[in-house]
Design an enzyme around this catalytic site. Structure first.
Site, PDB file in Angstrom:
ATOM      1  N   CYS A   1     -44.175  39.024 -80.106  1.00 15.56           N
ATOM      2  CA  CYS A   1     -45.072  38.703 -81.223  1.00 15.56           C
ATOM      3  C   CYS A   1     -46.465  38.355 -80.718  1.00 15.56           C
ATOM      4  CB  CYS A   1     -44.500  37.558 -82.050  1.00 15.56           C
ATOM      5  SG  CYS A   1     -44.261  36.027 -81.146  1.00 15.56           S
TER       6      CYS A   1
ATOM      7  N   HIS B   1     -44.094  31.147 -82.642  1.00 17.99           N
ATOM      8  CA  HIS B   1     -44.295  32.486 -83.204  1.00 17.99           C
ATOM      9  C   HIS B   1     -45.773  32.685 -83.492  1.00 17.99           C
ATOM     10  CE1 HIS B   1     -43.314  36.205 -85.181  1.00 17.99           C
ATOM     11  NE2 HIS B   1     -43.845  35.804 -86.321  1.00 17.99           N
TER      12      HIS B   1
END
EC number: 3.4.19.12
Length: 792
Positions: free
Chosen positions: A371, A691
């Site tokens: 990510c 994230h």
């Protein structure tokens, strides 16, 4: 006459039932209780027992005669013993209980008015029977007499004035008040007047039973009082509790809830730190009282209030705000296709154009923990000048410098798949939601050999490494990096002037930078002799300020890749930002950096080393911008490193939509104003976890959130309220006073051909431009073979 005499006792018994009830108590009370007991207590209990035991009419007549005698005795002997005073009715008992100073006068008045009161009370037999039942129950539970009297004869505030007047001679309306309110309002009066009017007569009771009686009174008052009185009492108790609880909770809130305190202070001004404490202490009481009075507040309402506060704070700008009138002097986003920036560069195009405006990019597949690469790639590919440059690579404009095996070419192919329009042919159509960037991920070692696709890495470091690789690929061997098109897009130039305090010599340096790194907290401290782990500024150079230094991996950017806006120290920040929950403004840190700073000599004799006098001394440093970049990258240092581990600073960040840096520039000829383009967000606790997502501005002007494969529409307001921003991208607004490069016809034709090639690269799904390149390569090979044949 005989019949009348026989019926008369029965009539008297029916009509004067309360009188017989009170008179019967005398004999029973005189036998059981002491003479030291209060007269109202003894008389009241005797009334109840006598009424239950008497069944003969002759006894009733005898008691009536004895009462008359005792009344005459009481009138003749006002100072007689109180045990001999016998109330004739409930109203007379009321007078005895509520009068302390003039009890003798109350007894005399009650004796005179006993006949009237008895007739009024006797007309309500159900009330008397209910009174008898209650008295019997109370006698079983408690032996004290005064407790039962309180249960029925507690006065209310409205009737107290009438009873006081009755003591003075105005006792005519007492019976009416009793008849109307004895079953309705007595309970209400108990809770109000227990400490006002009944405290003085209670003093005559034995001390051993006072505490128990008070507890019983409270229980009876709460059980008899009406619902309205209970609610009022609870409200009063809540208010009392609020005042005490608030005093206890305020010290803890001042220590722990610093975010609310700081947010209130920052609304006044970010620079008025001394005024914050005074204003916050006044305003802190308002939310506490509101929460107590209103009970459980709606959590949605609290969230909306917090969102409004955050939005107000984020909309504020320390630098001069960009108003609508100022914006009219600049080319807006995607307004003019010929906009090439304020630096007169002919190689960059700052707007998307008509073709890209109708396109929507796709998401990127997450390979597990990639990510951080997806967010960085999305942020970079949403820069119009970068995307135009990548399409020029695909069309063969830079074949002389960029090879097909380079990272730049791989990124260009990935961007083509991202922006590829959806084909009408389902066989040729790819996924409409996301693509698989496997070829770009496979080149991770070439981008940064210290990173791994199987481990969470720093997205900002990846962005800077990718920028460095693009810059290296775009420059031919033997040329400087500032000749690259990447320098035209991201490059800026900083001027630093350091004045020696010992000899007064001035040292001037100029250094290029590609991003601005901001610390969020810490003390200001300059260490010019520190290693690469800190940002050293000794008057000649400045190291990188990325989260992990790029000096070891990318030497091309290690000497001048970025500028640390905390004046060269990894611990530097605004002195006011000591709280972890305090909202941080990037504008304040920028202003602090460009203000003159004193470099002090510490105990270890570390400070500024003058090149002229060769002394380690104090110095004053001043920085300014010589060249403002077309695309400004602002990095927020949210991670701290303790040897082998890292931790994230829980620091909320505010940033504006428009940023003005004109006052920090060396030249004031052209205004330097920026507009927000992308925001990369880190959600998590540490650098190795969490994230990454990206908020990017679309070619049509809307905003979207790129969460790997998923794309969600987001409003501009929500973008500005994002507290977890990690790094931001701003694009410089071109003033309309800058002439557009349209003078030469050759440049115009070149622009048209390049634009048509870019549209062709986007519209055609597969590698048609690659076929053109292959033909050119075949021609080159044929020419080489032809030369070899002739040489032979």
């Amino acid at each position: 006459m005989t019949t009348q005499e026989s019926i008369k006792p029965l009539v008297d018994r029916i009509l004067s039932n309360p009188l017989q009830f009170n008179a019967a108590m005398i004999s029973n009370k005189s036998n059981n209780n002491d003479t030291s007991a209060a007269p109202e207590n003894s008389s009241y209990i005797v009334i109840g027992k006598q009424h239950n035991n008497n069944s003969n009419s002759t006894a009733i007549a005898a008691t009536a005669e004895s009462k008359q005698i005792k009344e005459n005795n009481l009138i003749d002997r006002p100072n007689g013993k109180k045990t001999n005073t016998v109330p004739k009715s409930m109203a007379e008992a009321l007078l005895l209980y509520t009068s302390k100073n003039d009890k003798d006068a109350a007894d005399a008045t009650g004796a005179k008015k006993s006949a009237e009161l008895s007739t009024e009370l006797s007309t309500e037999p159900p009330s008397s029977s209910s009174e008898d039942d209650k008295v019997g129950k109370e006698e079983e539970e408690e032996g004290e007499i005064f407790h039962e009297a309180r249960d029925y004869v507690e006065p209310r505030k409205a009737s107290l004035k009438e009873r006081d007047n009755a003591d003075k001679g105005d006792g005519e309306d007492i019976g009416e008040d009793i008849g109307e309110d004895i079953g309705e309002d007595i309970g209400e009066d108990i809770g109000e007047d227990i400490g006002e009017n009944l405290g003085s007569p209670l003093a005559t009771i034995d001390d051993s039973s006072n505490e128990n009686e008070k507890e019983k009174r409270k229980e009876l008052s709460t059980s008899i009082s009406s619902d309205d009185e209970i609610e009022d009492d609870e409200d009063e108790d809540d208010m009392d509790y609020d005042s005490s609880a608030m005093e206890k909770e305020l010290p803890e809130e001042e220590e722990n809830d610093s975010s609310s305190k700081i947010s209130e202070g920052e609304k006044k001004s970010l620079y008025q730190d001394l005024m914050e404490n005074s204003t916050v202490e006044v305003n802190r009481y308002e939310p506490v009282n509101n929460t107590k009075e209103n009970g459980n507040r709606n959590p949605k309402g609290e969230e909306e209030e917090e969102e409004e506060e955050e939005l107000k704070h984020k909309s504020r700008s320390i630098t001069p705000p960009v108003t609508i009138s100022n914006l009219s002097n600049f080319y807006q986003f995607n307004e003019n296709i010929n906009d090439r920036g304020s630096l007169n560069s002919t190689r960059i195009v700052k707007n998307w154009g008509d073709k890209f405006t109708n396109l929507k990019p796709r998401g990127l597949l997450n390979h597990g923990v990639t990510c951080y690469t997806n967010a960085a790639v999305q942020a970079m590919l949403h820069i119009p000048s970068i995307q135009h440059y990548l399409f020029d690579i695909l069309m063969g404009k830079y074949d002389s410098t960029i090879s097909k095996n380079s990272v730049s070419y791989t990124l260009a192919e990935t961007s083509k798949k991202m922006w590829l329009p959806v084909s009408k042919n389902p066989r040729k159509n790819v996924s409409a939601s996301y693509i698989n960037p496997k070829h770009l991920i496979s080149r991770l070692d070439d981008i940064n050999c210290m990173m791994s696709e199987w481990q969470q890495e720093d997205s900002h470091e990846y962005f800077m490494s990718l920028m460095s690789r693009l810059q290296e690929d775009s420059v031919p061997k033997g040329h400087k990096l500032i000749e690259s098109i990447i320098y035209d897009i991201f490059g800026g130039l900083l001027k630093q002037i350091v004045t020696c305090k010992s000899c007064g010599s001035i040292s001037k340096t100029e250094q290029p930078f590609y991003d601005l790194s901001l610390h969020l907290k810490g003390k200001k401290k300059l260490d010019p002799n520190s290693d690469l782990s800190s940002d050293s500024i000794n008057g000649t150079s400045a190291t990188t300020s990325t989260t992990t230094s790029n000096a070891a991996t990318k030497p091309s950017l290690s000497s001048s890749s970025s500028v640390n806006l905390n004046n060269g120290s990894p611990f530097a920040a605004a002195s006011d930002l000591s709280s972890a929950n305090r909202r941080f403004s990037i504008e304040k840190s920028i202003k602090d950096f460009f203000n003159p700073e004193l470099i002090k000599v510490d105990k270890e004799q570390k400070g500024y080393v003058c090149e002229k006098c060769h002394k380690t001394t104090n110095a004053v440093k001043h920085s300014s911008i010589l060249r403002a970049p077309e695309t400004l990258l602002v990095h927020l240092k949210k991670f701290r490193f303790n040897g082998t581990s890292s931790s994230k600073m829980k620091q909320a960040v505010s940033y504006p939509m428009f940023l003005d840096l004109t006052e920090y520039c060396e030249s004031k000829e052209l205004p330097v104003k920026y507009q927000l383009l992308s925001v990369v967000v880190h959600e998590g606790r540490s650098l190795s976890s969490g994230h990454y997502i990206a908020h990017c501005k679309q070619p049509d002007g809307s905003w979207a959130t790129y969460d790997d494969e998923y794309i969600n529409i987001i409003s501009e307001r929500d973008v500005l309220k994002e507290p977890n921003a990690y790094y931001l991208l701003y694009t410089r607004l071109t003033p309309k006073s800058v002439p557009l490069p349209l003078a030469k016809s050759a440049m115009a034709t070149g622009n048209v051909t390049s634009k048509s090639k870019q549209e062709q690269a986007v519209n055609e799904p597969n590698n048609r431009p690659l076929k053109i390149n292959s033909k050119k390569n075949n021609r080159k090979k044929w020419k080489k073979n032809k030369k070899r044949k002739f040489t032979k």
